[in-house]
Design a protein around this motif. Structure first.
Motif, PDB file in Angstrom:
ATOM      1  N   GLY A  48       0.780  -1.229   0.000  1.00 28.65           N
ATOM      2  CA  GLY A  48       0.000   0.000   0.000  1.00 28.65           C
ATOM      3  C   GLY A  48       0.806   1.270   0.000  1.00 28.65           C
ATOM      4  N   ALA A  49       2.147   1.178  -0.045  1.00 27.52           N
ATOM      5  CA  ALA A  49       2.976   2.390  -0.055  1.00 27.52           C
ATOM      6  C   ALA A  49       2.676   3.222  -1.303  1.00 27.52           C
ATOM      7  N   ARG A  50       2.437   4.501  -1.122  1.00 27.50           N
ATOM      8  CA  ARG A  50       2.099   5.382  -2.245  1.00 27.50           C
ATOM      9  C   ARG A  50       3.329   5.697  -3.075  1.00 27.50           C
ATOM     10  N   SER A  51       3.204   5.569  -4.380  1.00 28.83           N
ATOM     11  CA  SER A  51       4.327   5.820  -5.282  1.00 28.83           C
ATOM     12  C   SER A  51       4.559   7.304  -5.525  1.00 28.83           C
ATOM     13  N   ASP A  52       3.610   8.169  -5.119  1.00 26.39           N
ATOM     14  CA  ASP A  52       3.755   9.611  -5.345  1.00 26.39           C
ATOM     15  C   ASP A  52       4.345  10.321  -4.131  1.00 26.39           C
ATOM     16  N   MET A  53       4.923   9.567  -3.201  1.00 30.91           N
ATOM     17  CA  MET A  53       5.542  10.148  -2.011  1.00 30.91           C
ATOM     18  C   MET A  53       6.970   9.664  -1.874  1.00 30.91           C
ATOM     19  N   ARG A  54       7.791  10.473  -1.187  1.00 31.72           N
ATOM     20  CA  ARG A  54       9.135  10.015  -0.859  1.00 31.72           C
ATOM     21  C   ARG A  54       9.485  10.466   0.547  1.00 31.72           C
ATOM     22  N   VAL A  55      10.457   9.763   1.146  1.00 26.85           N
ATOM     23  CA  VAL A  55      10.889  10.056   2.515  1.00 26.85           C
ATOM     24  C   VAL A  55      11.700  11.340   2.527  1.00 26.85           C
ATOM     25  N   THR A  56      11.294  12.286   3.365  1.00 25.07           N
ATOM     26  CA  THR A  56      12.049  13.526   3.541  1.00 25.07           C
ATOM     27  C   THR A  56      12.777  13.567   4.882  1.00 25.07           C
ATOM     28  N   SER A  80      -1.834   9.574   8.021  1.00 23.69           N
ATOM     29  CA  SER A  80      -2.017   9.462   6.580  1.00 23.69           C
ATOM     30  C   SER A  80      -2.858  10.632   6.095  1.00 23.69           C
ATOM     31  N   GLY A  81      -2.202  11.559   5.396  1.00 21.20           N
ATOM     32  CA  GLY A  81      -2.898  12.711   4.844  1.00 21.20           C
ATOM     33  C   GLY A  81      -2.724  12.785   3.337  1.00 21.20           C
ATOM     34  N   ARG A  82      -3.327  13.791   2.736  1.00 26.37           N
ATOM     35  CA  ARG A  82      -3.238  13.932   1.289  1.00 26.37           C
ATOM     36  C   ARG A  82      -1.811  14.199   0.835  1.00 26.37           C
ATOM     37  N   SER A  83      -1.061  14.978   1.612  1.00 26.52           N
ATOM     38  CA  SER A  83       0.276  15.393   1.189  1.00 26.52           C
ATOM     39  C   SER A  83       1.399  14.889   2.076  1.00 26.52           C
ATOM     40  N   VAL A  84       1.067  14.443   3.280  1.00 30.03           N
ATOM     41  CA  VAL A  84       2.093  13.993   4.233  1.00 30.03           C
ATOM     42  C   VAL A  84       1.613  12.731   4.925  1.00 30.03           C
ATOM     43  N   ARG A 108       4.287  14.158  -0.438  1.00 29.94           N
ATOM     44  CA  ARG A 108       3.861  13.994  -1.831  1.00 29.94           C
ATOM     45  C   ARG A 108       4.744  14.842  -2.741  1.00 29.94           C
ATOM     46  N   VAL A 109       5.215  14.256  -3.833  1.00 29.82           N
ATOM     47  CA  VAL A 109       6.113  14.956  -4.753  1.00 29.82           C
ATOM     48  C   VAL A 109       5.317  15.557  -5.911  1.00 29.82           C
ATOM     49  N   ALA A 110       5.890  16.612  -6.491  1.00 26.81           N
ATOM     50  CA  ALA A 110       5.277  17.292  -7.632  1.00 26.81           C
ATOM     51  C   ALA A 110       6.358  17.579  -8.666  1.00 26.81           C
ATOM     52  N   ASP A 111       6.112  17.241  -9.918  1.00 28.66           N
ATOM     53  CA  ASP A 111       7.118  17.402 -10.973  1.00 28.66           C
ATOM     54  C   ASP A 111       7.387  18.857 -11.321  1.00 28.66           C
ATOM     55  N   ASP A 112       6.423  19.746 -11.076  1.00 25.82           N
ATOM     56  CA  ASP A 112       6.564  21.129 -11.520  1.00 25.82           C
ATOM     57  C   ASP A 112       7.006  22.069 -10.393  1.00 25.82           C
ATOM     58  N   ALA A 113       7.519  21.533  -9.285  1.00 27.99           N
ATOM     59  CA  ALA A 113       7.922  22.361  -8.142  1.00 27.99           C
ATOM     60  C   ALA A 113       9.299  22.984  -8.400  1.00 27.99           C
ATOM     61  N   PRO A 114       9.558  24.197  -7.880  1.00 26.06           N
ATOM     62  CA  PRO A 114      10.872  24.831  -8.050  1.00 26.06           C
ATOM     63  C   PRO A 114      11.959  24.073  -7.297  1.00 26.06           C
ATOM     64  N   ALA A 115      13.200  24.187  -7.775  1.00 28.50           N
ATOM     65  CA  ALA A 115      14.319  23.496  -7.151  1.00 28.50           C
ATOM     66  C   ALA A 115      15.592  24.304  -7.332  1.00 28.50           C
ATOM     67  N   ASP A 116      16.441  24.313  -6.317  1.00 27.09           N
ATOM     68  CA  ASP A 116      17.763  24.905  -6.447  1.00 27.09           C
ATOM     69  C   ASP A 116      18.633  24.009  -7.326  1.00 27.09           C
ATOM     70  N   GLU A 117      19.487  24.614  -8.128  1.00 31.38           N
ATOM     71  CA  GLU A 117      20.408  23.846  -8.963  1.00 31.38           C
ATOM     72  C   GLU A 117      21.609  23.426  -8.116  1.00 31.38           C
ATOM     73  N   PRO A 118      21.837  22.104  -7.947  1.00 31.15           N
ATOM     74  CA  PRO A 118      22.961  21.670  -7.116  1.00 31.15           C
ATOM     75  C   PRO A 118      24.297  21.997  -7.769  1.00 31.15           C
TER      76      PRO A 118
END
Length: 260
Positions: A48-56, A80-84, A108-118
């Motif tokens: 049942g682990a959601r594929s749209d989430m990752r461990v932070t 268990s929430g919608r985003s966390v 929950r991860v989002a493909d269009d979120a801003p990110a710093d360039e490493p």
């Protein structure tokens, strides 16, 4: 027959520990890295682990020495929430007394979120000679990890920077996940940045917290670690975690310090 992984799954929720999990303090006890990585593996692969989430964030509490023995794994969803969501994992040997409890926060991860360039901050591991951790045992965690020191060494007191790469799976037959690679390595921050004589002092971490703003790309994870002693038998090891692209997060360990 030599072990080829940290753990072998023998049944649903049950894992056999191998000699490759052995830590530096006791021939029958594990280093904190392998069971932490096993807890991360269970969080990611549980039913049942959601594929749209990752461990932070993952906090591991090492309540007793983890024996090199069969371990039963149990999980429960704390929130268990919608985003966390928050998931708890316990590892228990056959005596029925839990030895490890881990709490993982997943977002929950989002493909269009801003990110710093490493930006790479360390010389790549290809430019550095291998240098194996030196444990008092022939086979253990130290022989399942390739290590290359940018600064410092395992036996040189003070801050250190070290590239690490797993050379065996966490669970037999399965490739380590990016999270698993981080958790297997991060518990070594205390060891590489130790400031005390190993023969005179114990400096054991009863916990590990890893916070990640991104997962590592590739097999290599670097630890930039520093230990601070606060007196009264307490200290902290603070680690900045890197991959070859740049920083990926932080690791923090509380330390119990005592004369041998």
């Amino acid at each position: 027959m030599h072990a080829v992984a940290f753990f072998v799954q023998v049944d649903d929720g049950r894992y056999e520990s191998t000699e490759l999990t052995r830590g530096p303090w006791d021939a029958g006890a594990q280093h904190g890295g392998p069971p932490s990585a096993l807890a991360g593996h269970v969080v990611e692969t549980r039913s049942g682990a959601r594929s749209d989430m990752r461990v932070t964030r993952m906090t591991v509490e090492l309540m007793r020495p983890v024996p090199i023995a069969p371990l039963t794994v149990a999980t429960r969803t704390v929130h268990s929430g919608r985003s966390v969501e928050v998931v708890e994992v316990t590892l228990t040997p056959d005596d029925g007394k839990p030895v490890l409890r881990a709490t993982a926060q997943r977002i929950r991860v989002a493909d269009d979120a801003p990110a710093d360039e490493p930006t790479p901050q360390l010389p790549p591991p290809s430019e550095i000679a291998p240098h194996q951790f030196e444990f008092p045992f022939e086979v253990g965690y130290h022989t399942a990890l390739e290590t290359r020191f940018v600064r410092g060494s395992f036996l040189e007191p003070g801050p250190a920077v070290c590239w690490t790469r797993l050379t065996v799976p966490i669970v037999d037959g399965l490739l380590p996940s990016p999270l698993g690679r981080v958790l297997a390595a991060a518990d070594s921050g205390n060891g590489i940045s130790n400031v005390l004589d190993f023969d005179k002092y114990l400096f054991v971490n009863p916990d590990l917290t890893v916070a990640l703003h991104r997962y590592p790309a590739g097999e290599w994870v670097a630890l930039d670690s520093r230990t601070t002693l606060g007196g009264a038998g307490v200290g902290v090891a603070d680690t900045t975690l890197h991959d070859q692209r740049g920083p990926i997060g932080h690791g923090l360990q509380s330390l119990f310090i005592a004369r041998r």
